[in-house]
Design a protein around this motif. Structure first.
Motif, PDB file in Angstrom:
ATOM      1  N   UNK A   1       0.824  -1.209   0.000  1.00  0.00           N
ATOM      2  CA  UNK A   1       0.000   0.000   0.000  1.00  0.00           C
ATOM      3  C   UNK A   1       0.859   1.262   0.000  1.00  0.00           C
ATOM      4  N   UNK A   2       1.961   1.216   0.742  1.00  0.00           N
ATOM      5  CA  UNK A   2       2.794   2.403   0.917  1.00  0.00           C
ATOM      6  C   UNK A   2       3.863   2.555  -0.154  1.00  0.00           C
ATOM      7  N   UNK A   3       4.248   1.463  -0.787  1.00  0.00           N
ATOM      8  CA  UNK A   3       5.385   1.486  -1.720  1.00  0.00           C
ATOM      9  C   UNK A   3       5.294   2.571  -2.787  1.00  0.00           C
ATOM     10  N   UNK A   4       4.126   2.839  -3.374  1.00  0.00           N
ATOM     11  CA  UNK A   4       4.094   3.858  -4.431  1.00  0.00           C
ATOM     12  C   UNK A   4       4.265   5.293  -3.940  1.00  0.00           C
ATOM     13  N   UNK A   5       4.100   5.523  -2.643  1.00  0.00           N
ATOM     14  CA  UNK A   5       4.007   6.899  -2.145  1.00  0.00           C
ATOM     15  C   UNK A   5       5.161   7.323  -1.231  1.00  0.00           C
ATOM     16  N   UNK A   6       5.762   6.402  -0.527  1.00  0.00           N
ATOM     17  CA  UNK A   6       6.728   6.810   0.491  1.00  0.00           C
ATOM     18  C   UNK A   6       7.932   7.490  -0.144  1.00  0.00           C
ATOM     19  N   UNK A   7       8.405   8.560   0.530  1.00  0.00           N
ATOM     20  CA  UNK A   7       9.561   9.334   0.083  1.00  0.00           C
ATOM     21  C   UNK A   7      10.539   9.477   1.252  1.00  0.00           C
ATOM     22  N   UNK A   8      11.740   9.928   0.956  1.00  0.00           N
ATOM     23  CA  UNK A   8      12.752  10.072   1.993  1.00  0.00           C
ATOM     24  C   UNK A   8      12.303  11.007   3.115  1.00  0.00           C
ATOM     25  N   UNK A   9      11.530  12.031   2.795  1.00  0.00           N
ATOM     26  CA  UNK A   9      11.148  12.977   3.838  1.00  0.00           C
ATOM     27  C   UNK A   9      10.178  12.357   4.848  1.00  0.00           C
ATOM     28  N   UNK A  10       9.598  11.209   4.516  1.00  0.00           N
ATOM     29  CA  UNK A  10       8.660  10.565   5.436  1.00  0.00           C
ATOM     30  C   UNK A  10       9.342   9.934   6.643  1.00  0.00           C
ATOM     31  N   UNK A  11      10.666  10.012   6.715  1.00  0.00           N
ATOM     32  CA  UNK A  11      11.352   9.473   7.899  1.00  0.00           C
ATOM     33  C   UNK A  11      11.134  10.371   9.118  1.00  0.00           C
ATOM     34  N   UNK A  12      10.543  11.532   8.924  1.00  0.00           N
ATOM     35  CA  UNK A  12      10.078  12.367  10.026  1.00  0.00           C
ATOM     36  C   UNK A  12       8.613  12.707   9.801  1.00  0.00           C
ATOM     37  N   UNK A  13       7.907  12.956  10.874  1.00  0.00           N
ATOM     38  CA  UNK A  13       6.486  13.297  10.813  1.00  0.00           C
ATOM     39  C   UNK A  13       6.301  14.795  10.562  1.00  0.00           C
ATOM     40  N   UNK A  14       5.146  15.173  10.058  1.00  0.00           N
ATOM     41  CA  UNK A  14       4.862  16.603   9.900  1.00  0.00           C
ATOM     42  C   UNK A  14       4.595  17.274  11.244  1.00  0.00           C
ATOM     43  N   UNK A  15       5.108  18.493  11.408  1.00  0.00           N
ATOM     44  CA  UNK A  15       4.763  19.291  12.586  1.00  0.00           C
ATOM     45  C   UNK A  15       3.287  19.664  12.473  1.00  0.00           C
ATOM     46  N   UNK A  16       2.474  19.418  13.508  1.00  0.00           N
ATOM     47  CA  UNK A  16       1.029  19.651  13.394  1.00  0.00           C
ATOM     48  C   UNK A  16       0.684  21.103  13.083  1.00  0.00           C
ATOM     49  N   UNK A  17      -0.279  21.290  12.217  1.00  0.00           N
ATOM     50  CA  UNK A  17      -0.711  22.634  11.849  1.00  0.00           C
ATOM     51  C   UNK A  17      -1.307  23.369  13.038  1.00  0.00           C
ATOM     52  N   UNK A  18      -1.957  22.651  13.936  1.00  0.00           N
ATOM     53  CA  UNK A  18      -2.533  23.299  15.111  1.00  0.00           C
ATOM     54  C   UNK A  18      -1.458  23.992  15.942  1.00  0.00           C
ATOM     55  N   UNK A  19      -0.270  23.406  16.021  1.00  0.00           N
ATOM     56  CA  UNK A  19       0.839  24.039  16.736  1.00  0.00           C
ATOM     57  C   UNK A  19       1.330  25.261  15.971  1.00  0.00           C
ATOM     58  N   UNK A  20       1.550  25.112  14.678  1.00  0.00           N
ATOM     59  CA  UNK A  20       2.057  26.235  13.873  1.00  0.00           C
ATOM     60  C   UNK A  20       1.089  27.403  13.860  1.00  0.00           C
ATOM     61  N   UNK A  21      -0.208  27.104  13.848  1.00  0.00           N
ATOM     62  CA  UNK A  21      -1.209  28.177  13.838  1.00  0.00           C
ATOM     63  C   UNK A  21      -1.363  28.838  15.195  1.00  0.00           C
ATOM     64  N   UNK A  22      -0.973  28.147  16.262  1.00  0.00           N
ATOM     65  CA  UNK A  22      -1.215  28.666  17.602  1.00  0.00           C
ATOM     66  C   UNK A  22      -0.080  29.461  18.200  1.00  0.00           C
ATOM     67  N   UNK A  23       1.126  29.383  17.624  1.00  0.00           N
ATOM     68  CA  UNK A  23       2.271  30.066  18.228  1.00  0.00           C
ATOM     69  C   UNK A  23       2.512  31.416  17.557  1.00  0.00           C
TER      70      UNK A  23
END
Length: 649
Positions: free
Chosen positions: A607-629
């Motif tokens: 399922x993941x093979x077609x989509x995974x990229x090198x940047x996926x070795x880290x998670x995204x910083x949540x938008x709720x945090x970015x919008x709140x600071x």
């Protein structure tokens, strides 16, 4: 910890401190005598209650819900999406996974779930530390326990944060006003703090727990070794050269201390032989730390992990849902890597980790009766010509009754050349059985009472082995891997089709379900799958030559294209971690930090093979945090938010 939790009148669900603005109106000038102030935590009893509340928040809360497996088991080589795609974006790495996660339904895990939980735990830990350091009302022994606990909890959460997100804000003081301005501190800074905290925890925590399940010096040592190992891992190679040698040496020293105090259970199945809440399998010496749950109604804590690894069984012929089969949410299905990585003849761990048979429990009279074998999974090998179809209905004979089995699922049917027959029906797969809970109060109850093992010495052995590999001491690494493999080998006289899981705890449930209507059968499909004669002789899994690894590992090494001794041994180590620790909430972080995530996912997760990229070795910083600071008193601009985000998101 279970006994301590049971004494609490008001369970803590994270210690939330709010800034309250008072009014001058006279009718609001009341004295609230039933609510404790923050000063309560400056007393012996108060800070001990705070420790208990933080224990629950940090160690137990993650297992009430779906976000733990989303962040640790999905999107790896071991598991992919089962029958319910509510959280498939966490496995697939498609465009629905980002700083905001596209909601499928109410079960979908948000981008901020893990982040928010970890920072709540850090806030609680900071409060413990601050009160322990600054109160003169706390006795020295309680102060030491509080400081040791606070440092441990803070380090534990930051270790999870840095391995998931990389650079994160470092917060070391409790908040007593609203704070809106934060920056991300580098992984180097975060690891320095984690290691400092765990060193202090190690010095302050007791050798033996002061309450059942309590924190100990060995728990601190295990996680300190893990922190050193993680800092020395490949994802940090751009900056860790000055500390790597010392870190790896420290891993081995600490691991040896922990291993000496926590002998492996005699049989791998002992770990999973759950018979009742707070039963003997939950206090084995191998266990270093666990998230504690119990059926005492006065204690907080709900463990729902029993729901997610179970395949659908209750909609098949002559079957119905029951207590022992659990409630099949069918979220996680094992990949074919799971079937390929085990020596299915000589290694007992697959057969003691996965459920491959169910008893028939809904007969209506006639040929079949309740208690007959109703479902069987055949985990065979490519080239097996015994089974022409992936689903065999009423054609395979069960040798013990002479009757056909209503439903048989086959991993490799005759001449099958696809990626895996089970992938054609995502709700049918052998269920990981490590969390099945037959002690629940009712058939559909989501509240489970089993503890979740967080750290056990088998992992400590493998951490030491990895450190030796990173030091290029390959033969020494085998000295740590082989004891784990030797425990996994069949013993002389052992019944190879014997099986146990937590469904066997049903007698402890208040439901009093009729045993004749249960689907639990203490038997696996070892002989049917392997097609060998019955044997009770011992097997040997000892590896002595790094250039001649087990056939399963050599095949995986060849598939991944590894040739150097280092890469081969790391591959062997990662395979061994799967065999021992499959589904125990470590895998994503292990693959991410060793920078093997992308290659292994592309090779083994369809399922993941077609989509995974090198940047996926880290998670995204949540938008709720970015919008709140804020920065300089103002909300971040779009460019500032993007600059604070991990690359690729």
């Amino acid at each position: 910890m279970k006994k301590i939790l049971g004494k609490m009148k008001f369970p803590f669900y994270g210690i939330i401190i709010s800034l309250i603005i008072s009014c001058n109106n006279s009718f609001l000038n009341e004295n609230l005598t039933t609510q404790r102030s923050i000063d309560y935590y400056k007393t012996n009893q108060g800070i001990q209650d705070l420790i208990v509340g933080t224990y629950y928040q940090v160690l137990c809360t993650p297992f009430n819900g779906e976000w733990m497996y989303c962040n640790t088991d999905y999107g790896t080589d071991e598991f992919h999406v089962g029958g319910d795609p509510s959280n498939s974006m966490w496995n697939n790495y498609d465009n629905r996974l980002g700083s905001i996660v596209t909601t499928v339904n109410s079960n979908t895990v948000s981008a901020s779930a893990l982040w928010d939980n970890l920072y709540t735990g850090i806030g609680d830990a900071n409060l413990i530390i601050d009160n322990a350091l600054n109160s003169n009302l706390i006795s020295q022994d309680v102060r030491n326990l509080a400081l040791g606990s606070g440092y441990f909890f803070r380090a534990y959460n930051y270790l999870r944060l840095v391995t998931q997100y990389g650079a994160v804000p470092l917060k070391l003081k409790p908040s007593n006003t609203v704070e809106l301005e934060f920056v991300r501190d580098s992984p180097n800074v975060i690891y320095n703090q984690i290691i400092s905290d765990l060193r202090q925890a190690y010095n302050l925590l007791p050798t033996n727990p002061t309450y059942p399940g309590g924190l100990t010096k060995d728990a601190a040592a295990h996680y300190l070794a893990k922190a050193y190992l993680y800092r020395a891992s490949e994802i940090n190679d751009a900056w860790n050269s000055s500390t790597k040698q010392n870190d790896l040496d420290s891993v081995i020293i600490l691991a040896n201390q922990v291993i000496a105090n926590h002998p492996l259970a005699k049989n791998f199945s002992d770990l999973w032989a759950y018979t009742k809440p707070d039963g003997p399998n939950e206090t084995l010496p191998e266990i270093i730390l666990s998230a504690q749950f119990t059926n005492n109604p006065s204690t907080p804590g709900i463990n729902t992990q029993h729901l997610y690894f179970i395949s659908k069984y209750d909609d098949l012929p002559f079957m119905q849902r029951d207590l022992t089969g659990d409630r099949p949410y069918s979220r996680l299905s094992p990949t074919y890597y799971i079937f390929e990585v085990y020596d299915l003849v000589n290694d007992s761990r697959f057969w003691k980790s996965f459920k491959t048979k169910d008893r028939l429990n809904n007969a209506s009279g006639g040929y079949y009766v309740n208690g007959d074998l109703g479902i069987m999974y055949i985990i065979n090998h490519p080239g097996d010509n015994r089974f022409p179809n992936r689903v065999m209905s009423n054609t395979v004979i069960y040798s013990k009754t002479g009757k056909t089995i209503p439903t048989v699922f086959v991993a490799y049917p005759t001449n099958y050349s696809g990626s895996g027959a089970f992938y054609q029906d995502y709700v049918r797969f052998p269920s990981l059985s490590k969390y099945i809970d037959g002690s629940r109060r009712s058939i559909n109850d989501v509240t489970g009472f089993r503890d979740v093992i967080l750290a056990r010495s088998a992992e400590t052995y493998l951490m030491a082995a990895e450190a030796e590999i990173k030091l290029h001491n390959y033969q020494e690494a085998l000295n740590y891997i082989n004891p784990v493999r030797q425990r996994a080998a069949w013993k002389d006289g052992e019944d190879r089709e014997a099986y146990v899981d937590g469904g066997g705890a049903y007698p402890s449930s208040p439901l009093n379900q009729n045993p004749n209507l249960n689907s639990y059968i203490p038997e696996n499909s070892y002989y049917e799958s392997n097609n060998i004669s019955v044997t009770t002789s011992a097997s040997d899994l000892t590896v002595t030559d790094i250039h001649h690894l087990p056939a399963q590992d050599e095949a995986i090494i060849a598939k991944l294209g590894y040739t150097s001794d280092y890469d081969r041994m790391m591959c062997f180590l990662l395979d061994e971690r799967t065999r021992e620790l499959a589904g125990e909430f470590h895998r994503w972080e292990t693959l991410s930090r060793t920078e093997t995530l992308v290659k292994r996912v592309k090779a083994f997760n369809p399922d993941a093979a077609p989509y995974i990229q090198e940047y996926h070795k880290l998670r995204p910083i949540p938008q709720t945090f970015l919008d709140g600071i804020q920065k300089n008193g103002k909300a971040l601009t779009s460019d500032e938010k993007q600059a604070m985000q991990n690359p690729g998101y």
